[in-house]
Design an enzyme around this catalytic site. Structure first.
Site, PDB file in Angstrom:
ATOM      1  N   ASP A  99      26.035  40.839  36.095  1.00  0.00           N
ATOM      2  CA  ASP A  99      25.422  40.048  37.153  1.00  0.00           C
ATOM      3  C   ASP A  99      25.483  40.731  38.518  1.00  0.00           C
ATOM      4  O   ASP A  99      26.286  41.626  38.760  1.00  0.00           O
ATOM      5  CB  ASP A  99      26.072  38.665  37.239  1.00  0.00           C
ATOM      6  CG  ASP A  99      27.579  38.735  37.484  1.00  0.00           C
ATOM      7  OD1 ASP A  99      28.248  39.604  36.885  1.00  0.00           O
ATOM      8  OD2 ASP A  99      28.099  37.922  38.273  1.00  0.00           O
ATOM      9  N   GLU A 157      30.209  37.355  36.106  1.00  0.00           N
ATOM     10  CA  GLU A 157      31.581  37.658  36.541  1.00  0.00           C
ATOM     11  C   GLU A 157      31.813  37.192  37.967  1.00  0.00           C
ATOM     12  O   GLU A 157      32.886  36.698  38.299  1.00  0.00           O
ATOM     13  CB  GLU A 157      31.858  39.164  36.430  1.00  0.00           C
ATOM     14  CG  GLU A 157      33.301  39.554  36.746  1.00  0.00           C
ATOM     15  CD  GLU A 157      33.623  39.634  38.223  1.00  0.00           C
ATOM     16  OE1 GLU A 157      34.733  39.230  38.616  1.00  0.00           O
ATOM     17  OE2 GLU A 157      32.775  40.089  39.014  1.00  0.00           O
ATOM     18  N   GLU A 158      30.803  37.364  38.829  1.00  0.00           N
ATOM     19  CA  GLU A 158      30.975  37.003  40.235  1.00  0.00           C
ATOM     20  C   GLU A 158      31.107  35.498  40.429  1.00  0.00           C
ATOM     21  O   GLU A 158      31.523  35.046  41.481  1.00  0.00           O
ATOM     22  CB  GLU A 158      29.784  37.528  41.054  1.00  0.00           C
ATOM     23  CG  GLU A 158      29.649  39.041  41.070  1.00  0.00           C
ATOM     24  CD  GLU A 158      30.733  39.746  41.873  1.00  0.00           C
ATOM     25  OE1 GLU A 158      31.561  39.055  42.491  1.00  0.00           O
ATOM     26  OE2 GLU A 158      30.749  40.987  41.870  1.00  0.00           O
ATOM     27  N   ARG A 197      47.309  50.988  35.824  1.00  0.00           N
ATOM     28  CA  ARG A 197      48.727  50.681  35.824  1.00  0.00           C
ATOM     29  C   ARG A 197      49.038  49.670  34.727  1.00  0.00           C
ATOM     30  O   ARG A 197      48.166  48.895  34.305  1.00  0.00           O
ATOM     31  CB  ARG A 197      49.198  50.144  37.176  1.00  0.00           C
ATOM     32  CG  ARG A 197      48.791  48.720  37.467  1.00  0.00           C
ATOM     33  CD  ARG A 197      49.124  48.286  38.885  1.00  0.00           C
ATOM     34  NE  ARG A 197      50.492  48.488  39.271  1.00  0.00           N
ATOM     35  CZ  ARG A 197      51.481  47.616  39.050  1.00  0.00           C
ATOM     36  NH1 ARG A 197      51.236  46.492  38.408  1.00  0.00           N
ATOM     37  NH2 ARG A 197      52.697  47.860  39.468  1.00  0.00           N
ATOM     38  N   HIS A 384      30.440  44.569  47.883  1.00  0.00           N
ATOM     39  CA  HIS A 384      29.832  43.370  48.447  1.00  0.00           C
ATOM     40  C   HIS A 384      29.221  43.625  49.830  1.00  0.00           C
ATOM     41  O   HIS A 384      28.868  42.683  50.533  1.00  0.00           O
ATOM     42  CB  HIS A 384      30.827  42.198  48.504  1.00  0.00           C
ATOM     43  CG  HIS A 384      31.267  41.723  47.155  1.00  0.00           C
ATOM     44  ND1 HIS A 384      31.694  40.425  46.910  1.00  0.00           N
ATOM     45  CD2 HIS A 384      31.359  42.348  45.959  1.00  0.00           C
ATOM     46  CE1 HIS A 384      32.034  40.303  45.638  1.00  0.00           C
ATOM     47  NE2 HIS A 384      31.832  41.482  45.049  1.00  0.00           N
TER      48      HIS A 384
END
Length: 411
Positions: A99, A157-158, A197, A384
């Site tokens: 998206d 996802e956003e 990580r 963004h």
């Protein structure tokens, strides 16, 4: 192989040249032109969450052409595809989000967004292109792995979040997924680096909205009122003590008030006020502590002033927590690609959130950052931002890491 502009025509040669700082195999470097074309096609046709109809159709068409087993319409606009190795074995999932964002693009490039007010300003077009390139490579090299690779092209996802609906649709079953990996192109890291990580990697995302009800009146007669602005100011300050005095100083957490609206005139004491904001933390055990103290602070300050509060506190995404063994899988294969110990950023973390977290709650997995910034080419605007873009050299690097992980995990 036709490239979108002449500056990209040297990329595959650069990636596979003997002097290159990254170890990209020639057959992967040869995909660079297609990767760029796919990414730019997607960039020109961005779509918001759960509206990725053109995107999912494009993805499904490519996967079908390459002989993968394809399922469409998963969680509305998601696509799931399976590529099988030569022999039975385990299942590794690769997730890519599709998206875009409601942002008007300001880049003056041939491949700029053709959809007004919508833009791929976070790199999801690149994520999708990398997953497509990985799917193509594996479809042509099934002898390199046993078992199967399941590709999860995820919507939204956003926001409001497509991972959980995909899980509920059964994407981690039939066949059962043994582990999952995913990447995020990351303009906070330079090209040629990887951030990975073990343990907490990205933060939980929680949001709140709070309406305060006091008693309005004349600015010269405050004793007749319950001042909602004073009330809100006290709450804003008191909320900061949650992290400062309730959270272990060796842990990380953030409470941010992003909106504070109240009042209509200079001589009127406001009777109501509105606050909203977000809470972030890495350690899952902080969820109950912070939400409990948050409510206590708001209710306590209101009680002291004789006011009332309507609080809506919502948990959006849990923290992204990487599994040790799968983080090691990413680390050792990424090290081979970036070709230098300095290319691995071991303690990379962000208070940004990601709904990849829901997948990682279900199966062992790892999410990592692939450096994509190139200041020399002015490709370093933050995510963004209306001028966000990234160095497309990272696309082949992503395919190389993914395909090495597949061979390693499913060998």
């Amino acid at each position: 192989m036709t490239l979108a502009d002449s500056t990209q025509s040297q990329l595959s040669q650069r990636l596979s040249s003997p002097g290159s700082s990254s170890q990209i195999r020639p057959e992967v470097a040869a995909l660079q032109g297609d990767l760029v074309n796919w990414r730019r096609h997607l960039h020109q046709h961005p779509e918001l969450g759960f509206r990725e109809e053109l995107t999912s159709a494009f993805v499904a068409r490519k996967l079908t052409e390459w002989g993968l087993e394809v399922q469409t319409g998963v969680a509305k606009t998601g696509v799931v595809a399976l590529v099988r190795g030569e022999r039975p074995g385990r299942t590794l999932a690769i997730r890519a989000d599709m998206d875009a964002l409601p942002i008007q693009e300001e880049n003056e490039v041939p491949y700029r967004s053709q959809h007004d007010g919508v833009m791929h300003a976070c790199g999801h077009d690149g994520h999708t292109a990398i997953a497509l390139g990985t799917a193509y490579y594996l479809s042509q090299n099934r002898h390199l792995f046993n078992g199967q690779v399941k590709f999860l092209f995820q919507p939204a996802e956003e926001g409001p979040g497509g991972a959980q609906p995909m899980i509920e649709a059964g994407v981690l079953r039939n066949p059962e997924v043994d582990a999952i990996i995913g990447l995020h192109l990351w303009n906070n890291l330079p090209l040629g680096t990887v951030g990975v990580r073990t343990g907490p990697f990205m933060a939980a995302v929680e949001v709140f909205e709070c309406t305060l009800s006091g008693k309005g009146g004349h600015g010269a007669m405050p004793h007749q009122t319950i001042d909602s602005i004073v009330l809100g100011a006290q709450i804003v300050n008191a909320l900061q003590t949650i992290v400062a005095r309730n959270v272990d100083p060796l842990e990380a957490a953030v409470v941010t008030v992003g909106e504070f609206h109240a009042g209509t005139a200079h001589n009127v004491i406001a009777g109501s006020a509105y606050l909203s904001g977000t809470v972030r933390y890495f350690k899952p055990e902080l969820a109950e502590l912070i939400s409990h103290r948050f409510r206590e602070v708001v209710e306590g300050v209101c009680a002291s002033q004789g006011a009332r509060a309507k609080l809506d506190y919502r948990r959006i995404y849990p923290p992204v927590v990487n599994h040790p063994e799968i983080a090691d899988l990413i680390r050792r294969n990424a090290t081979a690609v970036v070709d230098t110990p300095a290319g691995i950023v071991p303690e990379c973390q962000t208070m940004g959130g990601e709904d990849m977290a829901f997948f990682l709650q279900e199966v062992p997995g790892c999410y990592f950052f692939l450096g994509s910034a190139n200041e020399a080419r002015q490709l370093s605007y933050p995510h963004h931002h209306p001028r966000f873009d990234f160095d497309e050299t990272a696309l082949a690097m992503g395919v190389e890491i993914f395909t090495r992980c597949v061979s390693d995990f499913l060998s």
